[in-house]
Design a protein around this motif. Structure first.
Motif, PDB file in Angstrom:
ATOM      1  N   ILE A 106       0.861  -1.201   0.000  1.00  0.00           N
ATOM      2  CA  ILE A 106       0.000   0.000   0.000  1.00  0.00           C
ATOM      3  C   ILE A 106       0.892   1.244   0.000  1.00  0.00           C
ATOM      4  CG2 ILE A 106      -1.769   1.281   1.278  1.00  0.00           C
ATOM      5  CD1 ILE A 106      -2.775  -1.371   2.286  1.00  0.00           C
ATOM      6  N   TYR A 111      -0.447   5.699   4.563  1.00  0.00           N
ATOM      7  CA  TYR A 111       0.019   5.626   5.954  1.00  0.00           C
ATOM      8  C   TYR A 111       0.239   7.037   6.499  1.00  0.00           C
ATOM      9  CZ  TYR A 111       0.727   0.710   4.885  1.00  0.00           C
ATOM     10  OH  TYR A 111       0.532  -0.595   4.521  1.00  0.00           O
ATOM     11  N   ALA A 425     -11.290  14.076  -8.325  1.00  0.00           N
ATOM     12  CA  ALA A 425     -12.374  13.400  -7.591  1.00  0.00           C
ATOM     13  C   ALA A 425     -11.861  12.093  -6.993  1.00  0.00           C
ATOM     14  CB  ALA A 425     -13.548  13.138  -8.522  1.00  0.00           C
ATOM     15  N   LEU A 426     -11.044  11.414  -7.740  1.00  0.00           N
ATOM     16  CA  LEU A 426     -10.477  10.143  -7.277  1.00  0.00           C
ATOM     17  C   LEU A 426      -9.638  10.378  -6.023  1.00  0.00           C
ATOM     18  CD1 LEU A 426     -10.250   7.150  -8.143  1.00  0.00           C
ATOM     19  CD2 LEU A 426      -8.146   7.754  -9.337  1.00  0.00           C
ATOM     20  N   GLU A 429     -11.771  11.405  -2.963  1.00  0.00           N
ATOM     21  CA  GLU A 429     -12.597  10.322  -2.441  1.00  0.00           C
ATOM     22  C   GLU A 429     -11.817   9.336  -1.578  1.00  0.00           C
ATOM     23  OE1 GLU A 429     -15.867   8.652  -4.937  1.00  0.00           O
ATOM     24  OE2 GLU A 429     -14.487   6.965  -4.927  1.00  0.00           O
ATOM     25  N   GLY A 430     -10.588   9.056  -1.956  1.00  0.00           N
ATOM     26  CA  GLY A 430      -9.892   8.031  -1.175  1.00  0.00           C
ATOM     27  C   GLY A 430      -8.381   8.103  -1.295  1.00  0.00           C
ATOM     28  N   ARG A 432      -6.517   8.314  -3.931  1.00  0.00           N
ATOM     29  CA  ARG A 432      -5.905   7.593  -5.050  1.00  0.00           C
ATOM     30  C   ARG A 432      -5.559   8.520  -6.205  1.00  0.00           C
ATOM     31  NH1 ARG A 432      -8.643   3.515  -1.854  1.00  0.00           N
ATOM     32  NH2 ARG A 432      -7.123   1.851  -1.843  1.00  0.00           N
ATOM     33  N   ILE A 433      -4.563   8.101  -6.962  1.00  0.00           N
ATOM     34  CA  ILE A 433      -4.140   8.893  -8.123  1.00  0.00           C
ATOM     35  C   ILE A 433      -4.066   7.977  -9.325  1.00  0.00           C
ATOM     36  CG2 ILE A 433      -2.240  10.237  -9.095  1.00  0.00           C
ATOM     37  CD1 ILE A 433      -1.630  10.874  -6.057  1.00  0.00           C
ATOM     38  N   SER A 434      -4.684   8.403 -10.391  1.00  0.00           N
ATOM     39  CA  SER A 434      -4.650   7.606 -11.612  1.00  0.00           C
ATOM     40  C   SER A 434      -3.280   7.767 -12.263  1.00  0.00           C
ATOM     41  CB  SER A 434      -5.745   8.100 -12.556  1.00  0.00           C
ATOM     42  OG  SER A 434      -5.599   7.506 -13.799  1.00  0.00           O
ATOM     43  N   GLU A 435      -2.637   6.637 -12.453  1.00  0.00           N
ATOM     44  CA  GLU A 435      -1.262   6.674 -12.970  1.00  0.00           C
ATOM     45  C   GLU A 435      -1.298   6.352 -14.459  1.00  0.00           C
ATOM     46  OE1 GLU A 435       2.916   4.419 -11.933  1.00  0.00           O
ATOM     47  OE2 GLU A 435       1.251   4.330 -10.543  1.00  0.00           O
ATOM     48  N   ARG A 437       0.335   5.858 -18.356  1.00  0.00           N
ATOM     49  CA  ARG A 437       1.558   5.245 -18.876  1.00  0.00           C
ATOM     50  C   ARG A 437       2.306   6.158 -19.811  1.00  0.00           C
ATOM     51  NH1 ARG A 437       1.149  -0.555 -18.465  1.00  0.00           N
ATOM     52  NH2 ARG A 437       2.540  -0.761 -20.219  1.00  0.00           N
ATOM     53  N   GLN A 438       1.634   7.149 -20.358  1.00  0.00           N
ATOM     54  CA  GLN A 438       2.299   8.026 -21.312  1.00  0.00           C
ATOM     55  C   GLN A 438       2.158   9.458 -20.831  1.00  0.00           C
ATOM     56  OE1 GLN A 438       0.427   8.302 -25.116  1.00  0.00           O
ATOM     57  NE2 GLN A 438       2.149   9.401 -25.985  1.00  0.00           N
ATOM     58  N   HIS A 459     -10.706  10.514   3.475  1.00  0.00           N
ATOM     59  CA  HIS A 459     -10.720   9.051   3.321  1.00  0.00           C
ATOM     60  C   HIS A 459      -9.416   8.592   2.716  1.00  0.00           C
ATOM     61  CE1 HIS A 459     -14.805   7.879   4.300  1.00  0.00           C
ATOM     62  NE2 HIS A 459     -15.143   9.077   3.868  1.00  0.00           N
ATOM     63  N   TYR A 460      -8.940   7.489   3.185  1.00  0.00           N
ATOM     64  CA  TYR A 460      -7.754   6.878   2.592  1.00  0.00           C
ATOM     65  C   TYR A 460      -7.907   5.379   2.764  1.00  0.00           C
ATOM     66  CZ  TYR A 460      -6.672   7.484   7.529  1.00  0.00           C
ATOM     67  OH  TYR A 460      -6.761   7.491   8.896  1.00  0.00           O
ATOM     68  N   ASP A 461      -6.960   4.634   2.283  1.00  0.00           N
ATOM     69  CA  ASP A 461      -7.065   3.176   2.332  1.00  0.00           C
ATOM     70  C   ASP A 461      -7.186   2.712   3.781  1.00  0.00           C
ATOM     71  OD1 ASP A 461      -6.577   0.392   2.204  1.00  0.00           O
ATOM     72  OD2 ASP A 461      -5.696   0.694   0.215  1.00  0.00           O
TER      73      ASP A 461
ATOM     74  N   LEU B 342      -7.011  -0.476  -5.314  1.00  0.00           N
ATOM     75  CA  LEU B 342      -8.087   0.490  -5.039  1.00  0.00           C
ATOM     76  C   LEU B 342      -9.008  -0.022  -3.954  1.00  0.00           C
ATOM     77  CD1 LEU B 342      -9.291   1.267  -8.652  1.00  0.00           C
ATOM     78  CD2 LEU B 342      -8.091   2.816  -7.156  1.00  0.00           C
ATOM     79  N   PHE B 343      -8.484  -0.857  -3.101  1.00  0.00           N
ATOM     80  CA  PHE B 343      -9.350  -1.590  -2.181  1.00  0.00           C
ATOM     81  C   PHE B 343     -10.433  -0.687  -1.606  1.00  0.00           C
ATOM     82  CE2 PHE B 343     -10.525  -3.889   1.633  1.00  0.00           C
ATOM     83  CZ  PHE B 343     -10.767  -5.122   1.059  1.00  0.00           C
ATOM     84  N   ASP B 345     -13.155   1.246   0.467  1.00  0.00           N
ATOM     85  CA  ASP B 345     -13.623   1.527   1.819  1.00  0.00           C
ATOM     86  C   ASP B 345     -15.143   1.577   1.750  1.00  0.00           C
ATOM     87  OD1 ASP B 345     -11.005   1.856   2.362  1.00  0.00           O
ATOM     88  OD2 ASP B 345     -11.047   4.023   2.089  1.00  0.00           O
ATOM     89  N   ASN B 351     -16.088   7.224  -7.530  1.00  0.00           N
ATOM     90  CA  ASN B 351     -14.936   7.557  -8.377  1.00  0.00           C
ATOM     91  C   ASN B 351     -13.912   6.435  -8.448  1.00  0.00           C
ATOM     92  OD1 ASN B 351     -15.525  10.371  -9.164  1.00  0.00           O
ATOM     93  ND2 ASN B 351     -15.651  10.573  -6.942  1.00  0.00           N
ATOM     94  N   ASN B 352     -13.751   5.741  -7.327  1.00  0.00           N
ATOM     95  CA  ASN B 352     -12.854   4.583  -7.334  1.00  0.00           C
ATOM     96  C   ASN B 352     -13.356   3.530  -8.304  1.00  0.00           C
ATOM     97  OD1 ASN B 352     -10.533   4.347  -5.328  1.00  0.00           O
ATOM     98  ND2 ASN B 352     -12.092   5.451  -4.203  1.00  0.00           N
ATOM     99  N   HIS B 355     -12.947   4.620 -11.837  1.00  0.00           N
ATOM    100  CA  HIS B 355     -11.532   4.542 -12.206  1.00  0.00           C
ATOM    101  C   HIS B 355     -11.154   3.098 -12.553  1.00  0.00           C
ATOM    102  CE1 HIS B 355      -7.285   5.296 -12.208  1.00  0.00           C
ATOM    103  NE2 HIS B 355      -7.090   4.397 -11.271  1.00  0.00           N
ATOM    104  N   ARG B 359      -9.868   1.798 -16.221  1.00  0.00           N
ATOM    105  CA  ARG B 359      -8.585   1.089 -16.370  1.00  0.00           C
ATOM    106  C   ARG B 359      -8.818  -0.296 -16.965  1.00  0.00           C
ATOM    107  NH1 ARG B 359      -4.364   2.970 -12.906  1.00  0.00           N
ATOM    108  NH2 ARG B 359      -3.250   1.085 -13.493  1.00  0.00           N
ATOM    109  N   LEU B 405       1.339   1.286 -25.401  1.00  0.00           N
ATOM    110  CA  LEU B 405       0.471   0.285 -24.788  1.00  0.00           C
ATOM    111  C   LEU B 405      -0.315   0.945 -23.663  1.00  0.00           C
ATOM    112  CD1 LEU B 405       2.886  -2.781 -24.543  1.00  0.00           C
ATOM    113  CD2 LEU B 405       1.299  -2.176 -26.355  1.00  0.00           C
TER     114      LEU B 405
END
Ligand SMILES: Cc1cc2nc3c(=O)[nH]c(=O)nc-3n(C[C@H](O)[C@H](O)[C@H](O)COP(=O)(O)OP(=O)(O)OC[C@H]3O[C@@H](n4cnc5c(N)ncnc54)[C@H](O)[C@@H]3O)c2cc1C
Lengths: 520, 482
Positions: A106, A111, A425-426, A429-430, A432-435, A437-438, A459-461, B342-343, B345, B351-352, B355, B359, B405
């Motif tokens: 994680i 953390y 928004a992602l 909400e929690g 997270r960051i959309s990663e 590839r380019q 909110h987080y994991d 993305l476990f 909660d 949004n999770n 997402h 993906r 890709l």
């Protein structure tokens, strides 16, 4: 075999970076390269802060990094400092490096969010070795050992753009590029189609001297004006001012600073921001502002009030429209640099965009007959690159929490592109960051800015809450101690620069492909 | 595998995993052909890879050998040449092979050359470059593998509910979230559900709430595969560390060598009425075909948004391309890794979920495109089916390069080999190489080729390597390295 004629218009950073790269790779028996520039028109002459990718560019050309440092008066850059962006009076760093390492699969920041909520975490940037080194004005090459904490960062440069262009000009001319001084007064288009060309493609450039320069492929590096891509081919421009409303800049060089810090500063002002870029022989300064909220006089006053050294030249006033050409490769013309688009230099991305455009051009280099396949593929690549940078820069404005001016309130409430809205928004909400590839800017950068500007998701994991917080806290403390021990051992930035001045050069590490060092 | 992966990853966080095991599906594949993700999974789970291979009649897999209509080619997992990420290596190769009628890319792939010579070895830790160049998956007996994973789950105290009847009674709340599932002997409640059934028992039952076709936007277009059949032959084959795909008009016959025998799966694009012709073709390709083949009609349509409410429906999406090129396990593993990232909660954030689904679409698109490309030579018109694939093929045919890709579903090397194998030849040379003269380019390439030849010569035969290091075992439990 007839030689393919390549004509580059413009001798700014974009023009000479392009000409130097083409000269390095293209076979002079198959290609001729001509660069036209006008001293009368001149260059923008700014563009001094870079990203770590410039190291790969230099490496590709076979440029010795220490020689480059000497020739361009460069200093090292580990981060950008952003005073006043979250709230007035507060500051944060966006480093070229990682903050912390994941635990049990994680991401570290979950953390951190947990401990922060318990009041047991230090500011997020403190967990970055690059930030700690930057704050203490230390510098050392990153380690090549991935297990070493000193491998968690990369570095870039602050350089004198005019000296860099001059250096690349020498490089290019030594490799056969023909430079022609003159002002282009007309772009002549093909009136008839042939095997190689279609009606409306660019045939030649007419100079004020009357000279005609014929070509097959034209690279437009003529700056904001876009002599070929826009004035002749009318490609059209996508205006992004509603998302990035700053439209003017004033630049001024000042005396050198005795102990140049290894970071760029981008300090928020009431309707824009001010940069400070320390070089070996001078300091670059400038203010970027929004004319709807700040007039030129005010901007000038703020700029001169907040510089730390004495000016060494007059003010350079610039106007721009943030955005991008609809297509940066149109017909037989490829626009590179300011002619392709402009995104304010908040994250020092322009030279990177030039570099990536050159790389993609080389990968998609056409034959004498250009097909839509390579052109469209190139345009798809470049569109993605610009959009990535655009969203990241808009985000700085959108998540500001300043209450002191209309400008910042506008930015807080403005609509943002869908791609950015989804990304934000992602995170909200929690965490997270959309990663992707380019394109530029991976989660480490988004986190630095989000958390630095005070966008802390509640909110987080939740899995991280299952680990004993005392144990976690100890782990964090150890991590900080490791960073401190590593930074304590680093030499000062000034002495690291001095080491590059000697002829028997110091060994520098190979350029990694990432912004954040070899561990990213 | 899903239960094992979830239970292991969630163990440090005291999250409980329950399993409902449905009655066995007669169409489940009898053998599993994995990619390099198998080793990754073993590492995550702390399972002894060697023991699994020994217990599951395992053989190694360096890639897939294709016997096309007119050409033969190999698609390895690993890169071309001796080191990964070498700038312009592929372009140099395409350039040097230009105009050659029987151009053979395989000569520059140590994985392809080793597989074709029936050789295999895992390089030592001091040769990470070779390890990468010989990246491998495995072929496993599916049932034995399943038993090992089941035993593993037991060790992790996963609660197991096997049922004989597929009639599940589900209870949802007003928001459409699945609350409980009533089984004959127990009622299970959970915060989150992962549905691995092809029929989407947990999600499609509630049409009004989770109507995948209505809510899941448009379905992905069908692959040309309409029927599949599988069988096991007793013929042993220890000399083939790769899977094999044999072309017949209108489909592919996939062959997976196990130590206990050879497993075949046939994928046909023909309608039911034409299946006898397909059977005749298969018999002309190989000898060992059962008298009566049992054909299964394939649903290669799937929802685009597998995560709805508190349920992740992976069974249908895993069967995305009929398991022809990508095994179900491979797809499920990739999806679960993303999911764990993305476990969710509670309450689950919209949004999770969005997402994940976006993906997923990237991943599925690549799986779909790669599978679809196999039908190009059968003359299938793919341009309307996938713009991304047509672009990728056009760019390759022109420049010898790949469009970026979108996911980890495939590697660049796999695309290079497949597109070249399908007969596409880049028409433009790389200008980056224009300064390199042809003799020195040829010289460098022939040195790589010689190195590969030399290394392959020194490698042990796959059968010897298995016999020496991976003798079959019937031990009940596989070591679990905590
Ligand atoms: C305020 C500001 C700050 C910046 N800061 C940074 C930074 O920190 N980091 C970064 O990476 N980038 C930065 N940039 C961007 C960077 O300056 C440019 O991307 C870079 O300098 C490239 O410019 P260019 O070569 O495209 O255009 P220019 O420098 O404008 O060059 C144009 C060339 O075209 C020639 N030309 C134009 N018209 C004609 C004609 N008709 N005939 C003949 N020749 C002609 C000119 O003579 C000149 O040689 C900044 C830009 C601005 C505006």
């Amino acid at each position: 075999m007839t030689q393919q004629r390549i004509v580059v218009l413009g001798g700014g950073s974009a023009g000479w970076m392009t000409a130097a790269s083409l000269a390095k790779f293209l076979n002079p028996q198959q290609f001729t390269i001509t660069l036209v520039e006008s001293e009368l028109i001149g260059t923008v002459g700014v563009g001094e802060a870079t990203l770590p990718h410039l190291r790969s560019f230099n490496q590709l050309l076979g440029i010795d990094e220490n020689e480059f440092m000497r020739e361009t008066g460069a200093t090292y850059k580990l981060a950008i400092q952003f005073p006043g962006w979250g709230e007035e009076g507060r500051s944060y760093f966006h480093p070229f490096g990682l903050s912390g390492h994941d635990i049990c699969g994680i991401d570290f920041h979950h953390y951190w969010l947990h401990l922060n909520q318990l009041g047991k975490a230090e500011p997020f940037e403190n967990y970055s070795i690059a930030v700690n080194a930057a704050k203490q004005q230390k510098y050392q090459y990153p380690s090549n050992n991935p297990n070493d904490i000193s491998a968690d960062y990369g570095y870039a440069f602050h350089l004198d753009a005019t000296l860099y262009a001059r250096y690349l000009r020498r490089f290019a001319e030594q490799r056969g590029v023909t430079r022609i001084e003159g002002k282009v007064v007309e772009v002549c288009l093909h009136q008839q189609s042939s095997v190689f060309h279609q009606v409306g493609d660019i045939a030649s450039l007419r100079l004020d001297s009357g000279q005609l320069i014929d070509g097959d492929l034209f690279i437009d590096c003529s700056g904001f004006i876009g002599v070929m891509i826009e004035q002749a081919l009318h490609t059209g421009y996508e205006d992004w001012t509603h998302w990035l409303p700053c439209d003017r800049a004033i630049a001024v060089p000042t005396e050198r600073c005795a102990t140049p810090p290894p970071y760029t500063r981008a300090a928020a002002k009431s309707a824009g921001w001010q940069w400070r870029i320390p070089l070996q022989h001078r300091t670059g300064n400038g203010i970027v502002y929004c004319s709807a909220y700040m007039d030129d006089e005010q901007a000038e006053k703020i700029l001169l009030r907040d510089i730390e050294e004495n000016p060494t030249a007059g003010l350079n006033k610039l106007r721009f429209t943030t955005g991008k050409r609809h297509k940066t490769w149109q017909r037989n013309c490829v626009a590179i640099g300011l002619s392709a688009g402009f995104l304010e230099p908040l994250e020092s991305t322009s030279l990177y965009l030039i570099q990536i455009a050159i790389q993609k051009l080389l990968e998609h280099f056409p034959a004498q007959t250009i097909s839509a396949v390579e052109r469209d593929s190139y345009n798809r690549h470049m569109d993605t690159e610009y959009l990535r940078v655009r969203d990241f820069i808009i985000m700085h404005y959108k998540v500001n929490r300043r209450q002191d001016s209309e400008f910042w309130r506008y930015c807080q409430h403005m609509a943002v592109p869908d791609s950015l809205a989804a990304q934000m928004a992602l995170f909200s909400e929690g965490g997270r960051i959309s990663e992707y590839r380019q394109g530029l800017f991976l989660p480490a950068s988004w986190l630095a800015v989000y958390l630095g500007q005070g966008l802390v998701p509640t909110h987080y994991d939740q899995r991280v809450t299952k680990l004993p917080s005392e144990q976690l806290h100890r782990h964090f403390e150890h991590y900080l101690a490791d960073i401190k021990a590593a930074v304590d051992k680093m030499p000062s930035h000034v002495s690291s620069i001095a080491a590059t001045q000697r002829r028997q050069s110091v060994d520098y590490p190979a350029a990694p492909r990432s912004l954040y060092g070899i561990n990213a | 595998m899903s239960a094992a992966l979830l239970a292991n990853s969630l163990k440090p966080f005291a999250i409980e995993v329950l399993v409902i095991e449905l009655p066995a599906d007669p169409h489940m594949p009898m053998a599993e052909a994995t990619g390099p993700e198998f080793s990754g999974l073993c590492r995550i789970l702390g399972l002894d890879e060697r023991e699994i291979i020994r217990r599951c009649q395992g053989t190694f897999r360096l890639g897939s050998q294709y016997l096309g209509e007119t050409q033969r080619w190999f698609v390895p997992f690993a890169h071309l040449g001796m080191s990964a990420g070498q700038d312009e290596f592929e372009q140099a190769l395409f350039q040097s092979l230009k105009g050659q009628r029987d151009a053979d890319l395989d000569l520059w792939s140590i994985a392809a050359m080793a597989a074709k010579a029936g050789k295999f070895a895992i390089a030592g830790q001091d040769r990470l470059d070779l390890r990468q160049a010989l990246d491998y998956g495995v072929h496993l007996d599916a049932k034995a593998y399943c038993q090992i994973l089941q035993a593993y789950c037991q060790q992790l105290n996963v609660t197991w509910h096997a049922i004989d009847d597929k009639q599940l009674s589900l209870q949802h709340n007003d928001q459409g979230e699945l609350l409980t599932c009533r089984l004959p002997h127990a009622t299970l409640s959970a915060d989150f559900w992962v549905d691995l059934s092809h029929e989407c028992y947990l999600s499609s039952g509630q049409d009004s709430l989770i109507n995948v076709s209505a809510q899941g936007k448009e379905s992905r277009p069908r692959l040309p595969i309409r029927h599949s059949a599988q069988w096991m032959s007793a013929q042993q084959n220890f000399d083939q560390p790769c899977s094999q795909f044999m072309h017949f008009s209108g489909g592919w016959l996939k062959q997976i060598p196990l130590r206990s025998g050879t497993y075949y799966q046939c994928f046909s694009s023909t309608a039911a009425v034409a299946l006898p012709t397909v059977e005749a073709q298969i018999r002309s390709l190989i000898a060992d075909v059962p008298v009566q083949l049992v054909w299964q009609a394939l649903q290669s349509e799937s929802t685009v948004e597998p995560w709805q409410h508190n349920c992740l429906s992976l069974g249908q999406v895993a069967n995305l391309c009929g398991g022809m090129v990508f095994s179900e396990l491979q797809i499920v593993q990739a999806a679960l890794v993303q999911f764990l990232d993305l476990f969710p909660d509670l309450p689950i954030g919209e949004n999770n979920r969005r997402h994940f689904n976006v993906r997923w679409q990237d991943f599925a698109q690549e799986v779909y495109d790669f599978s679809l490309a196999h039908f190009v030579q059968s003359g299938a018109d793919i341009s309307s089916a996938s713009i991304a694939l047509s672009q990728r093929m056009q760019v390759f045919a022109r420049l010898g390069r790949l469009e970026p890709l979108l996911s980890d579903a495939t590697t660049e090397a796999q695309w290079y080999h497949l597109l070249f194998g399908l007969g596409l030849r880049p028409s433009l040379p790389s200008v980056v190489l224009s300064n390199v003269d042809t003799p020195s380019l040829q010289h460098k390439l022939s040195k790589v080729r010689q190195t590969i030849e030399r290394l392959v010569q020194g490698m042990p035969r796959h059968r010897d390597y298995l016999a020496k290091f991976y003798p079959l075992t019937m031990v009940n439990d596989v070591k679990h390295n905590e």
